[in-house]
Design an enzyme around this catalytic site. Structure first.
Site, PDB file in Angstrom:
ATOM      1  N   GLU A  91       0.837  -1.218   0.000  1.00  0.00           N
ATOM      2  CA  GLU A  91       0.000   0.000   0.000  1.00  0.00           C
ATOM      3  C   GLU A  91       0.865   1.259   0.000  1.00  0.00           C
ATOM      4  O   GLU A  91       1.695   1.451   0.898  1.00  0.00           O
ATOM      5  CB  GLU A  91      -0.917  -0.026   1.237  1.00  0.00           C
ATOM      6  CG  GLU A  91      -1.933   1.097   1.242  1.00  0.00           C
ATOM      7  CD  GLU A  91      -2.881   1.023   2.441  1.00  0.00           C
ATOM      8  OE1 GLU A  91      -3.218  -0.103   2.897  1.00  0.00           O
ATOM      9  OE2 GLU A  91      -3.275   2.092   2.925  1.00  0.00           O
ATOM     10  N   LYS A 270      -6.704  -1.258  11.816  1.00  0.00           N
ATOM     11  CA  LYS A 270      -6.100  -1.634  10.533  1.00  0.00           C
ATOM     12  C   LYS A 270      -4.922  -0.694  10.262  1.00  0.00           C
ATOM     13  O   LYS A 270      -3.875  -1.112   9.758  1.00  0.00           O
ATOM     14  CB  LYS A 270      -7.151  -1.547   9.426  1.00  0.00           C
ATOM     15  CG  LYS A 270      -6.741  -2.196   8.118  1.00  0.00           C
ATOM     16  CD  LYS A 270      -6.062  -1.247   7.159  1.00  0.00           C
ATOM     17  CE  LYS A 270      -5.754  -1.907   5.836  1.00  0.00           C
ATOM     18  NZ  LYS A 270      -5.077  -1.006   4.885  1.00  0.00           N
ATOM     19  N   ASP A 286       5.073 -14.689  11.550  1.00  0.00           N
ATOM     20  CA  ASP A 286       3.735 -15.206  11.252  1.00  0.00           C
ATOM     21  C   ASP A 286       2.748 -14.064  11.513  1.00  0.00           C
ATOM     22  O   ASP A 286       2.261 -13.876  12.619  1.00  0.00           O
ATOM     23  CB  ASP A 286       3.452 -16.416  12.160  1.00  0.00           C
ATOM     24  CG  ASP A 286       2.080 -17.015  11.916  1.00  0.00           C
ATOM     25  OD1 ASP A 286       1.245 -16.357  11.254  1.00  0.00           O
ATOM     26  OD2 ASP A 286       1.835 -18.130  12.414  1.00  0.00           O
ATOM     27  N   HIS A 384      -3.200  10.496  -0.105  1.00  0.00           N
ATOM     28  CA  HIS A 384      -3.282   9.249  -0.874  1.00  0.00           C
ATOM     29  C   HIS A 384      -3.297   9.503  -2.367  1.00  0.00           C
ATOM     30  O   HIS A 384      -2.763   8.732  -3.138  1.00  0.00           O
ATOM     31  CB  HIS A 384      -4.564   8.498  -0.505  1.00  0.00           C
ATOM     32  CG  HIS A 384      -4.353   7.545   0.618  1.00  0.00           C
ATOM     33  ND1 HIS A 384      -5.280   6.615   0.991  1.00  0.00           N
ATOM     34  CD2 HIS A 384      -3.325   7.380   1.454  1.00  0.00           C
ATOM     35  CE1 HIS A 384      -4.835   5.920   2.016  1.00  0.00           C
ATOM     36  NE2 HIS A 384      -3.654   6.372   2.316  1.00  0.00           N
TER      37      HIS A 384
HETATM   38  C1  MEV Z   1      -5.736   2.692   5.462  1.00  0.00           C
HETATM   39  O1  MEV Z   1      -4.871   1.652   5.059  1.00  0.00           O
HETATM   40  C2  MEV Z   1      -5.669   2.876   6.971  1.00  0.00           C
HETATM   41  C3  MEV Z   1      -6.619   3.925   7.544  1.00  0.00           C
HETATM   42  O2  MEV Z   1      -7.951   3.643   7.133  1.00  0.00           O
HETATM   43  C4  MEV Z   1      -6.471   3.867   9.048  1.00  0.00           C
HETATM   44  C5  MEV Z   1      -7.475   4.719   9.794  1.00  0.00           C
HETATM   45  O3  MEV Z   1      -8.598   4.948   9.281  1.00  0.00           O
HETATM   46  O4  MEV Z   1      -7.141   5.115  10.926  1.00  0.00           O
HETATM   47  C6  MEV Z   1      -6.302   5.290   7.002  1.00  0.00           C
END
Ligand code: MEV
Length: 431
Positions: A91, A270, A286, A384
């Site tokens: 990413e 995430k 792992d 982004h």
């Molecule tokens: C994207 O890979 C991760 C985000 O969605 C994390 C977040 O929302 O805090 C930008």
């Protein structure tokens, strides 16, 4: 019990780092040398896994699959500067965001991190126990003998590097499990992740547990909720580095959203795992086990919550804290066979598994800060889009300097789409 992590002085790799300009200003092929890597490590990064080595790792191998390895910079952890943290991830923007966050944290002294002892849990599920209370007291009374047997007498579990340290007993709700006893074997796994040894120990103990409990042993397997093997990281960000008015309070509001709402927590976490996993993959860990443990940990109160907390301290600066289970090893597993993973570990200069876990926690906290800051202040798409535009332009067939100019044009036109990128590439090729 938690300890603050300590790492030895500079590794021989770090002593060789002689960068005369910013890493990104070197051509990509020259960056490993600029970072002080030796020829064998550079070739490990370029060749990756050989087909022969891959064929020994899994079944029906037909090839290998490469991903980019980048390095996050600017990290200071427990007073020590870590020159370059390898991250493997597909990413765009993760590595840059992580380095940016580490730079702001460094302005306030860097990260502090620490970890518990590396204790893993093996589970033995015992069913059809005639008298659960009696079984509990018999296993409890035999605990020391069972540990001695695992550590000193039984050949398949005797190890110089890891040892069984305790046995814990649990029961589950009576509606389904009135005659169940869950036996947890706790193992200090040292510098290994420990899955193999713990699974072997659970299987080896099973007959002894059956005779002590009078029950029937069913599953014997490690738990990925390694909540005895946890790591923490902390950082401060000066309010003056946040620039925008009210920024610290807005970041706290964003963090509280994740603390209280599982839908937001999943995405927030995430973001943390974007960093943790990227180092995990680079160093041959792992990462599925790490992910499983992290999310189970977040749900331990019965309500899924965030891995991190963000607050404003009495002088108005932002403080961040992360705590999570993190089972990693620097011996055994893929770390032993994957040459690029070995190079990554050498770059980090870690000599103990807990040091690696502490670095990963700092990376997770940095990554989370970068994402939450962007979301709270300018929205995630602004940053982004630039990287996304570059990817689209490359996919449309642009080369060299064309990539930057066409990407900039797409952004200026607010039209970051493949058809437009193709038109501009074709136009450029004709000129
Ligand atoms: C994207 O890979 C991760 C985000 O969605 C994390 C977040 O929302 O805090 C930008």
């Amino acid at each position: 019990m938690f300890r603050v992590g300590k790492m030895a002085g500079l590794s021989s790799y770090e002593k060789r780092v002689v960068m005369k300009k910013k890493l990104r200003e070197y051509p990509v092929a020259e960056r490993p040398a600029a970072l002080g890597l030796e020829a064998a490590d550079i070739s490990a990064l370029h060749t990756g896994l050989t087909l022969e080595a891959a064929d020994h790792m899994i079944e029906n191998v037909i090839g290998t699959y490469a991903l980019p390895m980048g390095v996050a910079q600017n990290f200071v952890m427990n007073g020590r500067a870590i020159e370059a943290i390898p991250m493997v991830v597909e990413e765009a923007s993760i590595v840059a965001a992580c380095s940016f966050a580490a730079k702001l944290a460094r302005n306030a002294g860097g990260f502090t991190a620490g970890s518990s002892a590396p204790i893993m849990i093996g589970q033995i599920q015992v069913l059809d126990v005639p008298d659960v209370d009696l079984a509990r007291s018999r296993v409890a009374a035999a605990t020391q003998d069972l540990l001695n047997w695992l550590n000193a007498e039984n050949a398949s579990t005797r190890s110089r590097h890891a040892h069984a340290v305790d046995i814990e007993l649990r029961t589950l709700p009576a509606a389904i499990a009135a005659h169940w006893l869950i036996v947890h074997v706790l193992y200090d796994c040292g510098d290994a992740m420990g899955a193999n040894l713990v699974n072997t120990a659970c299987e080896a103990l099973a007959p002894l547990i059956e005779s002590l409990t009078g029950g029937r042993v069913h599953l014997r397997i490690l738990s990925n909720l390694s909540d005895h093997r946890t790591v923490w990281a902390r950082c401060t960000i000066h309010v003056s580095d946040l620039v925008a008015e009210g920024a610290a309070a807005r970041i706290v509001e964003a963090g509280l959203f994740a603390e209280f709402d599982p839908y937001r927590a999943a995405t927030h976490n995430k973001g943390v795992m974007n960093g943790v996993d990227a180092v995990a993959v680079a160093t041959g860990q792992d990462w599925r086990a790490i992910e499983a443990g992290a999310h189970a940990w977040c749900a331990r109160s019965g309500r899924y919550t965030s891995l991190t907390t963000w607050r404003v301290n009495p002088v108005g600066d932002l403080t961040g804290f992360l705590e999570m289970p993190l089972a990693v090893g620097i011996v055994g597993g893929a770390t032993r066979v994957h040459p690029a993973a070995q190079t990554a570990l050498r770059m980090l200069g870690v000599t103990r598994a807990h040091e690696l876990a502490e670095i990963m926690a700092c990376v997770g906290l940095a990554q989370n800060f970068a994402a939450v800051r962007a979301l709270a202040l300018e929205g995630i798409q602004a940053g982004h889009m630039a990287l996304h535009a570059r990817q689209i332009v490359v996919a449309a067939g642009a080369h060299g300097a064309q990539v930057e100019t066409i990407a900039a044009r797409l952004i200026a036109e607010k039209n970051v789409r493949m058809e437009r990128a193709r038109e501009l590439v074709e136009q450029g090729n004709k000129e």
